[in-house]
Design an enzyme around this catalytic site. Structure first.
Site, mmCIF file in Angstrom:
data_model
loop_
_atom_site.group_PDB
_atom_site.id
_atom_site.type_symbol
_atom_site.label_atom_id
_atom_site.label_comp_id
_atom_site.label_asym_id
_atom_site.label_seq_id
_atom_site.Cartn_x
_atom_site.Cartn_y
_atom_site.Cartn_z
ATOM 1 C CG ASP A 56 -2.024 1.073 1.013
ATOM 2 O OD1 ASP A 56 -2.245 1.719 -0.123
ATOM 3 O OD2 ASP A 56 -2.821 1.009 1.905
ATOM 4 C CG ASP A 57 -0.642 5.018 -0.043
ATOM 5 O OD1 ASP A 57 -1.203 4.746 -1.350
ATOM 6 O OD2 ASP A 57 -0.296 5.570 0.151
ATOM 7 C CB CYS A 94 -6.407 3.399 -2.080
ATOM 8 S SG CYS A 94 -4.780 3.672 -1.568
ATOM 9 C CE LYS A 148 -6.368 0.925 1.562
ATOM 10 N NZ LYS A 148 -5.438 1.680 1.499
ATOM 11 C CG HIS A 150 -10.033 2.254 -0.174
ATOM 12 N ND1 HIS A 150 -8.705 2.742 -0.431
ATOM 13 C CD2 HIS A 150 -10.985 2.868 0.889
ATOM 14 C CE1 HIS A 150 -9.108 4.081 -0.031
ATOM 15 N NE2 HIS A 150 -10.397 3.993 0.440
ATOM 16 C CG ASP A 293 -2.034 0.692 -3.247
ATOM 17 O OD1 ASP A 293 -1.065 0.851 -3.132
ATOM 18 O OD2 ASP A 293 -3.101 0.760 -2.800
ATOM 19 C CG ASN A 294 -1.504 4.339 -5.018
ATOM 20 O OD1 ASN A 294 -2.248 3.565 -4.380
ATOM 21 N ND2 ASN A 294 -0.472 4.672 -3.778
ATOM 22 C CE LYS A 319 -2.540 7.402 -2.266
ATOM 23 N NZ LYS A 319 -2.960 6.923 -0.498
#
Ligand SMILES: *[C@@H]1O[C@H](CO)[C@@H](O)[C@H](O)[C@H]1NC(C)=O
Ligand SMILES: *[C@@H]1O[C@H](CO)[C@@H](O)[C@H](O)[C@H]1NC(C)=O
Ligand SMILES: *[C@@H]1O[C@H](CO)[C@@H](O)[C@H](O)[C@H]1NC(C)=O
Ligand SMILES: *[C@@H]1O[C@H](CO)[C@@H](O)[C@H](O)[C@H]1NC(C)=O
Ligand SMILES: *[C@@H]1O[C@H](CO)[C@@H](O)[C@H](O)[C@H]1NC(C)=O
Length: 511
Positions: A56-57, A94, A148, A150, A293-294, A319
């Protein structure tokens, strides 16, 4: 080694012979049963276990194979023994990325192109689409999600264990306190439908790793396993057990130190999961994927670096931007089933490609649903050229902005002005005079709106991955052709689904 394209197997295929061949009667029934047994048997040998790890990130410059200041030895060893995907793209945020991963569709085709879901938003990833875990489950997989989500939490039907996952342990919203598991002071930590207040104080990444290990340990190897480990790290807030922080020099910028340690905690987590696959004798028939994811979050959501310390250098942007830094993310595939491994691939792959690629591995199909992704298994396993030459970074009618890749060339249109510089690791901000001037301003009319004039950029991202040399004034015909292609694509746009927050989503009893 995995033999060529696996034939369709598993439950999805089972109903078909009777339907399509019009078989009737007891003899045929026996034949069908024999076929069922044969297929079940085949499933054990042909359908690989799939472990999909989504970080994540995690930014381009946040892994040790791009930046030796980061300690991620396990990830790097897995990556180097597998195939490092240097041209791996995700969406800039996300929710859109997770939507693309699990649906195989560009977000602008399902209304998820703008922003992320907030905790109170009365919607989620449209129920119109059948998700990857649902299709894998139909193909005989046992399906598990950890971490997660989301993709919507306004009603039970939007939650992971109602959308194809046999089990779910994790959180619904976009950001969670790593120790007390709250968002806006309400608990968001679940095992299926059951909230988990008793785990208060335990670092969430440890909880997720424990669950992933126990799923693997208890898995009956006669069925193929699909695990979606949607890791929380290194997403804000910046929290990590001190043992990881102590691995980094105390003289580092404090935020970057904590952030780097969160990457190392993730590295440990992945190491434990892979060890569990080996201990359970599943590893030799497993495909392990690792993707962020990004891009890394340099400035966070509030235009300051407080609490965010991701990094995408030398790529441009942050991001939540369509620059390479927002969309081009670290990734690798690791598997004993790869025919060719131990190298860096520069072939283009997009997050929508995982759905058709994994369905092919499972011997399943999308049953005629339109998909925007391509089956990339020949590229991943045998080093063949990418199955795609075109890629839509996004089309967002609200900001508005859009970007399109065709071959080496990337066109950006619209408002791409936010966080559009090059940001070295928590040093002085770079000189904005470095910035490539946008040479053309073009108006684009259509469902993108006739919103007046916006800058257009054109880059050869093969020659110029850091997007410094804008070619738009040198190649006006290419710009025109790519704008027309964007316009054509934008006719398929499903309007962004962003209803106002609904107070009926307020927590009940702190949950
Ligand atoms: C879902 O399907 C309905 C009916 O076909 C359609 O009107 C709607 O736009 C779709 N929603 C999304 C987000 O794709
Ligand atoms: C959870 O932890 C954060 C960070 O320590 C703290 O700011 C917040 O108040 C805590 N929330 C609850 C409900 O304990
Ligand atoms: C695994 O599943 C098979 C087929 O359902 C069953 O025969 C076997 O007993 C199971 N093994 C374990 C250890 O549960
Ligand atoms: C920014 O660039 C200009 C022109 O090249 C130069 O004079 C100036 O010193 C640079 N500033 C910084 C902070 O690098
Ligand atoms: C982009 O740059 C690469 C590497 O320099 C070059 O081989 C290629 O021809 C360029 N592509 C276009 C469309 O100009």
């Amino acid at each position: 080694m995995l033999p060529g394209p696996p034939p369709r197997r598993g439950r999805a295929a089972l109903v078909r012979p009777a339907d399509t061949m019009g078989w009737r009667g007891p003899v045929q029934l026996v034949l069908v049963l024999v076929l069922v047994l044969a297929l079940c048997d085949g499933a054990t040998t042909n359908q690989p276990h799939i472990v999909f790890i989504l970080a994540d990130d995690l930014g381009y410059n946040d892994v040790s194979w791009h930046n030796p200041d980061i300690l991620s030895p396990t990830l790097e060893a897995l990556a180097r023994e597998g195939v490092i995907l240097e041209q791996n793209y995700a969406q800039p945020l996300c929710t859109p990325s997770r939507s693309a991963l699990l649906s195989g569709r560009y977000p602008f085709h399902v209304g998820r192109q703008y922003g992320v879901l907030s905790p109170h938003m009365p919607t989620g990833l449209t129920l119109n689409v059948t998700l990857l875990p649902e299709r894998l489950r139909s193909a005989g997989y046992s399906t598990h999600m950890v971490g997660k989500w989301h993709l919507g939490n306004c009603a039970p039907e939007y939650l992971p264990h109602h959308r194809g996952f046999d089990t779910f342990l994790g959180f619904w919203c976009g950001q969670l306190e790593h120790y007390n598991h709250t968002v806006q002071d309400a608990l968001d930590f679940w095992d299926g439908d059951r909230p988990l207040p008793e785990l208060d104080g335990v670092y969430a990444t440890s909880v997720f790793t424990d669950r992933a290990e126990s799923i693997i340990k208890e898995h009956n190897a006669s069925r193929p396993l699909f695990m979606y480990l949607s890791a929380q790290n290194p997403h804000a807030p910046l929290e990590v057990p001190s043992e990881y922080e102590e691995l980094y020099p105390a003289t580092m910028n404090a935020d970057r130190r904590t952030y780097s340690a969160m990457v190392t905690a993730l590295d440990d987590s992945v190491g434990r999961v892979v060890q569990a696959l080996k201990d359970a004798d599943l590893y030799s028939n497993s495909v392990i994927l690792f993707v962020s994811d990004n891009g890394g979050s340099v400035f966070g959501n509030h235009g300051s670096r407080d609490g965010f310390a991701g990094n995408n250098y030398p790529l441009r942007g942050d991001k939540n931007t369509l620059w390479e830094g927002g969309t081009r993310t670290p990734a690798f595939v690791h598997s004993p089933l790869l025919e060719r491994a131990g190298y860096v691939s520069h072939e283009l792959i997009h997050i929508t490609d995982w759905m058709p690629t994994l369905l092919r591995l499972a011997g399943a199909s999308a049953d005629g649903d339109p998909l925007d992704g391509f089956d990339q298994w020949p590229m991943l396993s045998a080093g063949q050229p990418s199955a795609r030459t075109e890629m839509v970074y996004n089309i967002d009618e609200k900001l508005p902005n859009a970007a399109l890749r065709i071959g080496d060339l990337k066109l950006l249109w619209g408002d791409n002005s936010g966080s559009s510089d090059w940001y070295p690791v928590l040093e002085a901000l770079p000189n904005s005079s470095d910035r490539a001037p946008a040479s053309g301003r073009r108006s684009v009319r259509s469902s993108l709106g006739s919103l007046g004039e916006y800058p257009v950029y054109l880059f050869n991202v093969t020659a110029d991955p850091t997007e410094r040399l804008d070619l738009s004034s040198l190649m006006p015909e290419t710009v025109q052709a790519m704008l027309e292609r964007l316009l054509e694509l934008s006719k398929e746009l499903v309007p962004a689904d962003v209803p106002d927050p609904d107070p009926r989503g307020d927590p009940v009893d702190g949950v």
